[in-house]
Design an enzyme around this catalytic site. Structure first.
Site: not given
Ligand code: G3H
Length: 250
Positions: A10, A12, A96, A98, A166, A172, A212
């Protein structure tokens, strides 16, 4: 029940056309044999989707990061599931954390988006997960149960739905739950899906872990029972890291 691993990136709100070089490197690795054992998915920003589909060919699937509940209409700035499908996307992430946090998306809205995805022939990657406060309050499994009940529509199957667990506090941050905690959460999700959709379809839905995931922890996370892959954020922006995570999949 045998389920193929799915490693999903992803991106983002990251990436410009220059980033397609990373995607091409992922595609080259997939052509070199990665895709024989693992399904690969990248969800770039909508602005890159068309070019990404052209670059990816058949070895790597592309997906959107969100879709509207409607197929078309007066919704300035939004993207619909049929529009994503028209570009060649096969998946779309919905719910998600976010988007739940930034845009106030509710479980009911997420379920409606998942249905819109199915109607357009897309696989819905439905995200769920507890906040740090909910984990500290011992509410993780009850939150997951509530989100599974309300965010996953009736009619979910192994072919139209992927669930991504998640933990919000792990996204993150470099933090991850223990392997035992991931195992508990995924076992709970599997039981819940099997009770609702039956052992066949409930057992066929792939359950991804996200938060992460990086090359150094991928092998232990992907080895956990009922972890059928990963939803990778930051580490999916660099081909070398994403490929290393894919190589860690069983
Ligand atoms: O969509 C992916 C997740 O929100 C994980 O993000 O791997 O940067 O922690 P991350």
């Amino acid at each position: 029940m045998t389920r193929r691993s799915l490693i999903a990136g992803n991106w983002k709100m990251n990436g410009t056309r220059a980033s397609l070089g990373e995607l091409r490197a992922m595609v080259d690795a997939a052509r070199g044999g990665l895709s024989a054992s693992v399904d690969l998915l990248v969800c770039p920003p909508a602005t890159l989707l068309s070019a990404a589909v052209e670059a990816a060919g058949e070895v790597l699937a592309l997906g959107g990061q969100d879709c509207h509940t409607a197929a078309s209409g007066a919704h300035t700035g939004d993207v619909s599931a049929p529009m994503l499908a028209d570009l060649g996307a096969r998946f779309v992430i919905v719910g998600h954390s976010e988007r739940r946090a930034d845009h106030g998306e509710t479980d009911a809205l997420v379920a409606a988006k998942a249905k819109a995805a199915w109607d357009a022939g897309l696989v819905a990657v439905i995200c769920i997960g507890e906040t740090e406060a909910e984990r500290k309050g011992g509410e993780t499994l009850s939150v997951l149960g509530r989100q599974l009940a309300a965010s996953v529509p009736d009619g979910a199957t192994g072919a139209n739905t992927v669930i991504a667990y998640e933990p919000v506090w792990a996204i993150g941050t470099g933090l991850t739950p223990t392997v035992a905690d991931v195992a508990d959460a995924h076992a709970f999700m599997r039981r819940t899906l099997e009770e609702r959709f039956g052992a066949g379809e409930g057992g066929a839905v792939r359950l991804l872990y996200g938060g992460s995931v990086k090359p150094s922890n991928a092998a232990e996370l992907l080895a956990v029972a009922n972890v059928d892959g990963a939803l990778v954020g930051g580490a999916s922006l660099k081909a070398a890291d994403f490929i290393a995570i894919c190589e860690a999949a069983p």
